[in-house]
Design a protein around this motif. Structure first.
Motif, PDB file in Angstrom:
ATOM      1  N   THR A 241     -12.528  -5.301   3.865  1.00  0.00           N
ATOM      2  CA  THR A 241     -11.837  -4.024   3.797  1.00  0.00           C
ATOM      3  C   THR A 241     -12.731  -3.037   3.072  1.00  0.00           C
ATOM      4  O   THR A 241     -13.293  -3.372   2.017  1.00  0.00           O
ATOM      5  CB  THR A 241     -10.504  -4.164   3.038  1.00  0.00           C
ATOM      6  OG1 THR A 241      -9.710  -5.159   3.690  1.00  0.00           O
ATOM      7  CG2 THR A 241      -9.745  -2.857   3.017  1.00  0.00           C
TER       8      THR A 241
ATOM      9  N   TRP B  39     -10.563  -4.094   7.987  1.00  0.00           N
ATOM     10  CA  TRP B  39      -9.776  -2.881   7.765  1.00  0.00           C
ATOM     11  C   TRP B  39     -10.679  -1.847   7.120  1.00  0.00           C
ATOM     12  O   TRP B  39     -11.372  -2.141   6.146  1.00  0.00           O
ATOM     13  CB  TRP B  39      -8.586  -3.154   6.860  1.00  0.00           C
ATOM     14  CG  TRP B  39      -7.643  -4.220   7.323  1.00  0.00           C
ATOM     15  CD1 TRP B  39      -7.496  -4.706   8.595  1.00  0.00           C
ATOM     16  CD2 TRP B  39      -6.693  -4.932   6.530  1.00  0.00           C
ATOM     17  NE1 TRP B  39      -6.519  -5.673   8.631  1.00  0.00           N
ATOM     18  CE2 TRP B  39      -6.004  -5.829   7.369  1.00  0.00           C
ATOM     19  CE3 TRP B  39      -6.347  -4.899   5.188  1.00  0.00           C
ATOM     20  CZ2 TRP B  39      -5.013  -6.676   6.924  1.00  0.00           C
ATOM     21  CZ3 TRP B  39      -5.355  -5.743   4.729  1.00  0.00           C
ATOM     22  CH2 TRP B  39      -4.689  -6.618   5.585  1.00  0.00           C
TER      23      TRP B  39
ATOM     24  N   ALA C 120      -7.074   0.662   3.919  1.00  0.00           N
ATOM     25  CA  ALA C 120      -5.771  -0.002   3.901  1.00  0.00           C
ATOM     26  C   ALA C 120      -5.011   0.417   2.651  1.00  0.00           C
ATOM     27  O   ALA C 120      -5.581   0.466   1.555  1.00  0.00           O
ATOM     28  CB  ALA C 120      -5.950  -1.516   3.923  1.00  0.00           C
TER      29      ALA C 120
ATOM     30  N   GLN D 266      -6.889  -7.727  14.986  1.00  0.00           N
ATOM     31  CA  GLN D 266      -6.576  -7.675  13.555  1.00  0.00           C
ATOM     32  C   GLN D 266      -7.412  -6.637  12.792  1.00  0.00           C
ATOM     33  O   GLN D 266      -7.417  -6.644  11.565  1.00  0.00           O
ATOM     34  CB  GLN D 266      -6.785  -9.051  12.921  1.00  0.00           C
ATOM     35  CG  GLN D 266      -5.802 -10.086  13.391  1.00  0.00           C
ATOM     36  CD  GLN D 266      -4.379  -9.745  13.009  1.00  0.00           C
ATOM     37  OE1 GLN D 266      -4.094  -9.257  11.931  1.00  0.00           O
ATOM     38  NE2 GLN D 266      -3.453  -9.966  13.936  1.00  0.00           N
TER      39      GLN D 266
ATOM     40  N   HIS E 129      -8.241  -2.668  11.936  1.00  0.00           N
ATOM     41  CA  HIS E 129      -7.610  -1.353  11.956  1.00  0.00           C
ATOM     42  C   HIS E 129      -8.444  -0.380  11.130  1.00  0.00           C
ATOM     43  O   HIS E 129      -8.842  -0.705  10.009  1.00  0.00           O
ATOM     44  CB  HIS E 129      -6.203  -1.410  11.359  1.00  0.00           C
ATOM     45  CG  HIS E 129      -5.389  -2.585  11.818  1.00  0.00           C
ATOM     46  ND1 HIS E 129      -5.024  -2.770  13.137  1.00  0.00           N
ATOM     47  CD2 HIS E 129      -4.890  -3.645  11.137  1.00  0.00           C
ATOM     48  CE1 HIS E 129      -4.317  -3.882  13.242  1.00  0.00           C
ATOM     49  NE2 HIS E 129      -4.230  -4.440  12.040  1.00  0.00           N
TER      50      HIS E 129
ATOM     51  N   TYR F 216      -4.714   1.506   7.949  1.00  0.00           N
ATOM     52  CA  TYR F 216      -3.629   0.531   7.977  1.00  0.00           C
ATOM     53  C   TYR F 216      -2.733   0.746   6.766  1.00  0.00           C
ATOM     54  O   TYR F 216      -3.130   0.505   5.625  1.00  0.00           O
ATOM     55  CB  TYR F 216      -4.224  -0.874   7.952  1.00  0.00           C
ATOM     56  CG  TYR F 216      -3.268  -2.018   8.187  1.00  0.00           C
ATOM     57  CD1 TYR F 216      -1.991  -1.833   8.702  1.00  0.00           C
ATOM     58  CD2 TYR F 216      -3.660  -3.318   7.902  1.00  0.00           C
ATOM     59  CE1 TYR F 216      -1.135  -2.902   8.929  1.00  0.00           C
ATOM     60  CE2 TYR F 216      -2.814  -4.397   8.128  1.00  0.00           C
ATOM     61  CZ  TYR F 216      -1.554  -4.175   8.636  1.00  0.00           C
ATOM     62  OH  TYR F 216      -0.711  -5.239   8.856  1.00  0.00           O
TER      63      TYR F 216
ATOM     64  N   LEU G  37       0.119  -0.982   5.306  1.00  0.00           N
ATOM     65  CA  LEU G  37       0.658  -2.301   5.577  1.00  0.00           C
ATOM     66  C   LEU G  37       1.949  -2.645   4.844  1.00  0.00           C
ATOM     67  O   LEU G  37       2.426  -3.782   4.957  1.00  0.00           O
ATOM     68  CB  LEU G  37      -0.397  -3.374   5.322  1.00  0.00           C
ATOM     69  CG  LEU G  37      -1.028  -3.443   3.939  1.00  0.00           C
ATOM     70  CD1 LEU G  37      -0.565  -4.692   3.215  1.00  0.00           C
ATOM     71  CD2 LEU G  37      -2.529  -3.476   4.082  1.00  0.00           C
TER      72      LEU G  37
ATOM     73  N   TYR H  26      -5.091   3.562  14.082  1.00  0.00           N
ATOM     74  CA  TYR H  26      -4.037   3.925  13.129  1.00  0.00           C
ATOM     75  C   TYR H  26      -2.902   2.935  13.267  1.00  0.00           C
ATOM     76  O   TYR H  26      -2.371   2.745  14.358  1.00  0.00           O
ATOM     77  CB  TYR H  26      -3.583   5.346  13.471  1.00  0.00           C
ATOM     78  CG  TYR H  26      -2.530   5.954  12.590  1.00  0.00           C
ATOM     79  CD1 TYR H  26      -2.866   6.589  11.406  1.00  0.00           C
ATOM     80  CD2 TYR H  26      -1.191   5.939  12.962  1.00  0.00           C
ATOM     81  CE1 TYR H  26      -1.900   7.191  10.608  1.00  0.00           C
ATOM     82  CE2 TYR H  26      -0.212   6.531  12.180  1.00  0.00           C
ATOM     83  CZ  TYR H  26      -0.574   7.152  10.999  1.00  0.00           C
ATOM     84  OH  TYR H  26       0.385   7.747  10.214  1.00  0.00           O
ATOM     85  N   ASN H  27      -2.532   2.273  12.160  1.00  0.00           N
ATOM     86  CA  ASN H  27      -1.457   1.288  12.195  1.00  0.00           C
ATOM     87  C   ASN H  27      -0.579   1.467  10.965  1.00  0.00           C
ATOM     88  O   ASN H  27      -1.067   1.376   9.831  1.00  0.00           O
ATOM     89  CB  ASN H  27      -2.040  -0.129  12.223  1.00  0.00           C
ATOM     90  CG  ASN H  27      -0.980  -1.188  12.443  1.00  0.00           C
ATOM     91  OD1 ASN H  27       0.168  -0.891  12.775  1.00  0.00           O
ATOM     92  ND2 ASN H  27      -1.360  -2.442  12.268  1.00  0.00           N
TER      93      ASN H  27
ATOM     94  N   ASN I 223       3.137   0.109   9.442  1.00  0.00           N
ATOM     95  CA  ASN I 223       4.246  -0.836   9.657  1.00  0.00           C
ATOM     96  C   ASN I 223       5.623  -0.185   9.577  1.00  0.00           C
ATOM     97  O   ASN I 223       6.517  -0.530  10.340  1.00  0.00           O
ATOM     98  CB  ASN I 223       4.155  -1.990   8.670  1.00  0.00           C
ATOM     99  CG  ASN I 223       3.040  -2.959   9.006  1.00  0.00           C
ATOM    100  OD1 ASN I 223       2.473  -2.919  10.093  1.00  0.00           O
ATOM    101  ND2 ASN I 223       2.697  -3.821   8.066  1.00  0.00           N
TER     102      ASN I 223
ATOM    103  N   SER J   5      -2.877   3.542  18.601  1.00  0.00           N
ATOM    104  CA  SER J   5      -2.097   3.429  17.366  1.00  0.00           C
ATOM    105  C   SER J   5      -0.905   2.504  17.568  1.00  0.00           C
ATOM    106  O   SER J   5      -0.504   2.218  18.698  1.00  0.00           O
ATOM    107  CB  SER J   5      -1.606   4.810  16.919  1.00  0.00           C
ATOM    108  OG  SER J   5      -0.637   5.322  17.812  1.00  0.00           O
TER     109      SER J   5
END
Length: 190
Positions: free
Chosen positions: A20, A49, A52, A75, A77, A80, A82, A107-108, A110, A131
């Motif tokens: 990351t 990532w 993140a 997996q 991003h 992220y 999260l 772009y993610n 949750n 995304s």
């Protein structure tokens, strides 16, 4: 007191597994938190990532250039958020470049409400989904805008980054795509 600032860093994360570039969580102050003017290059073989974040309150994410150059596509991003629960619900994400050359997401997020404002970002991926927000995937900018009611000023231009891992741009395709934000008066180079 007064928040946390992560500014003007040139981060090059290389790993034989996942890595990351910047990971920020559990902000203690509810105001004055900012991640801005960073160049983040992440290159690994597993979960990679770029930027993140989780458990945020009062966070502004502005003017960052993030590239996930290599990693496991499903997996990896570029951005992220999260958290799997509603945290501050006030993150501001603007004027960033989130690029993913693995075919993973640019772009993610949750929990949709955790990002209060997402706009004027460049979301780019070499994959089929740009995304994912609250479990719904979006294949392009128009679908992202329609599905999230955010990102009206977003673009999906390939930033190229010709001299990686250096993330300075040498083209003008994204000139004047962002919006002036007074709290970030100049770029990483001053």
């Amino acid at each position: 007191d007064g928040g946390s600032l992560i500014q003007r860093n040139d981060i090059q994360a290389f790993a034989t597994n996942g890595c990351t570039g910047i990971e920020v969580g559990n902000t203690q102050s509810t105001t004055g938190n900012m991640i801005s003017n960073n160049m983040v290059y992440a290159n690994g073989t597993g979960d990679v990532w770029g930027l993140a974040v989780y458990n945020l309150w009062g966070m502004q994410i502005l003017h960052n250039s993030v590239l996930v150059a290599n990693g496991l596509a499903e997996q990896s991003h570029a951005f992220y958020h999260l958290s799997n629960f509603s945290d501050g619900q006030d993150a501001l994400v603007r004027n960033n470049i989130f690029a993913n050359n693995t075919g993973g997401l640019a772009y993610n997020v949750n929990v949709a409400g955790n990002v209060a404002t997402e706009d004027h970002n460049c979301l780019f991926t070499t994959g089929s989904a740009i995304s994912r927000v609250a479990g719904s995937s979006y294949s392009n900018i128009a679908a992202h805008q329609s599905g999230t009611n955010q990102g009206s000023g977003d673009t999906d231009i390939d930033p190229v980054f010709p001299i990686q891992p250096d993330l300075h741009l040498n083209n003008c395709a994204m000139d004047n795509m962002g919006q002036n934000i007074a709290i970030v008066p100049d770029d990483i180079d001053g």
